[in-house]
Structures are given as structure tokens and as C-alpha cells.
Design an enzyme around this catalytic site. Structure first.
Site, PDB file in Angstrom:
ATOM      1  N   HIS A 220       1.874   3.401   2.170  1.00  0.00           N
ATOM      2  CA  HIS A 220       2.913   3.560   3.190  1.00  0.00           C
ATOM      3  C   HIS A 220       4.145   2.713   2.884  1.00  0.00           C
ATOM      4  O   HIS A 220       5.227   3.004   3.354  1.00  0.00           O
ATOM      5  CB  HIS A 220       2.363   3.243   4.589  1.00  0.00           C
ATOM      6  CG  HIS A 220       2.141   1.789   4.816  1.00  0.00           C
ATOM      7  ND1 HIS A 220       0.975   1.161   4.462  1.00  0.00           N
ATOM      8  CD2 HIS A 220       2.932   0.844   5.350  1.00  0.00           C
ATOM      9  CE1 HIS A 220       1.070  -0.125   4.769  1.00  0.00           C
ATOM     10  NE2 HIS A 220       2.246  -0.336   5.310  1.00  0.00           N
ATOM     11  N   CYS A 221       3.992   1.663   2.069  1.00  0.00           N
ATOM     12  CA  CYS A 221       5.143   0.831   1.696  1.00  0.00           C
ATOM     13  C   CYS A 221       6.102   1.591   0.788  1.00  0.00           C
ATOM     14  O   CYS A 221       7.274   1.263   0.719  1.00  0.00           O
ATOM     15  CB  CYS A 221       4.680  -0.433   0.984  1.00  0.00           C
ATOM     16  SG  CYS A 221       3.638  -1.512   1.974  1.00  0.00           S
ATOM     17  N   GLY A 222       5.606   2.589   0.086  1.00  0.00           N
ATOM     18  CA  GLY A 222       6.441   3.314  -0.861  1.00  0.00           C
ATOM     19  C   GLY A 222       6.760   4.724  -0.431  1.00  0.00           C
ATOM     20  O   GLY A 222       7.161   5.533  -1.241  1.00  0.00           O
TER      21      GLY A 222
ATOM     22  N   GLU B  25       0.855  -1.185   0.000  1.00  0.00           N
ATOM     23  CA  GLU B  25       0.000   0.000   0.000  1.00  0.00           C
ATOM     24  C   GLU B  25       0.895   1.241   0.000  1.00  0.00           C
ATOM     25  O   GLU B  25       2.111   1.143  -0.013  1.00  0.00           O
ATOM     26  CB  GLU B  25      -0.935  -0.006   1.212  1.00  0.00           C
ATOM     27  CG  GLU B  25      -1.993  -1.112   1.168  1.00  0.00           C
ATOM     28  CD  GLU B  25      -2.926  -1.067  -0.039  1.00  0.00           C
ATOM     29  OE1 GLU B  25      -3.092   0.008  -0.658  1.00  0.00           O
ATOM     30  OE2 GLU B  25      -3.491  -2.103  -0.374  1.00  0.00           O
TER      31      GLU B  25
END
Length: 85
Positions: free
Chosen positions: A56-58, A54
Site C-alpha cells: 500500500h506504500c507504493g 508494504e
């Protein structure tokens, strides 16, 4: 909602909800829930969602740490107990 908060801005994955009156109902519901915030929806379907991640992962952001350090532990009978360090 899984999103990134920077000051008064919420960066939110585009929810791809149903369109009613020309607007995504999920986007409208989110914006209506936080009228004091600027909300930016970004497209992450291909870059993260399909790859099991999602927004927040990037994201990576540098934050200033809190001045006071508060730690705590959980007591089974009393719940969370905080202690200033």
C-alpha cells in the site's frame, strides 16, 4: 492482510510461505478465504519490505467519493454515534 482492493481484485504482497504440493500455503489460505475475489500476489520484498514498507506504500489509486457524508464521534458511555450530514 495488508493489500490493495480494486473492484473484485485483491493485490496482495507475496507472503513467501512454505511450499506444500507446489503451492505456497499462505497464498492458498488467502485465496481459499476469499473465493469470490480474484487474488494477485506481487513481489514486494526488495522494493518495499526491505525498505520498511508494504504494497500500500507504493500504490496510488483514484477513488470516487461516497455520495452520502456520514460523520460520527465516540461517546464514552454509548460508543460510536453516527450522524448524517
Amino acid at each position: 492482510v495488508n493489500h490493495l482492493v480494486i473492484n473484485n481484485v485483491s493485490i496482495v504482497p507475496k507472503p513467501h510461505g512454505p511450499i506444500v504440493g507446489g503451492e505456497c500455503v499462505f497464498e492458498k489460505a488467502f485465496k481459499d478465504a476469499v473465493p469470490e475475489r480474484e487474488v494477485v500476489f506481487i513481489e514486494d520484498w526488495y522494493s518495499y519490505h526491505e525498505m520498511l514498507g508494504e504494497v500500500h506504500c507504493g500504490t496510488n489509486i483514484q477513488r470516487k467519493p461516497f455520495n452520502n457524508k456520514i460523520g460520527g464521534h465516540v461517546n464514552p458511555t454509548e460508543g460510536m454515534i453516527f450522524k448524517n450530514h
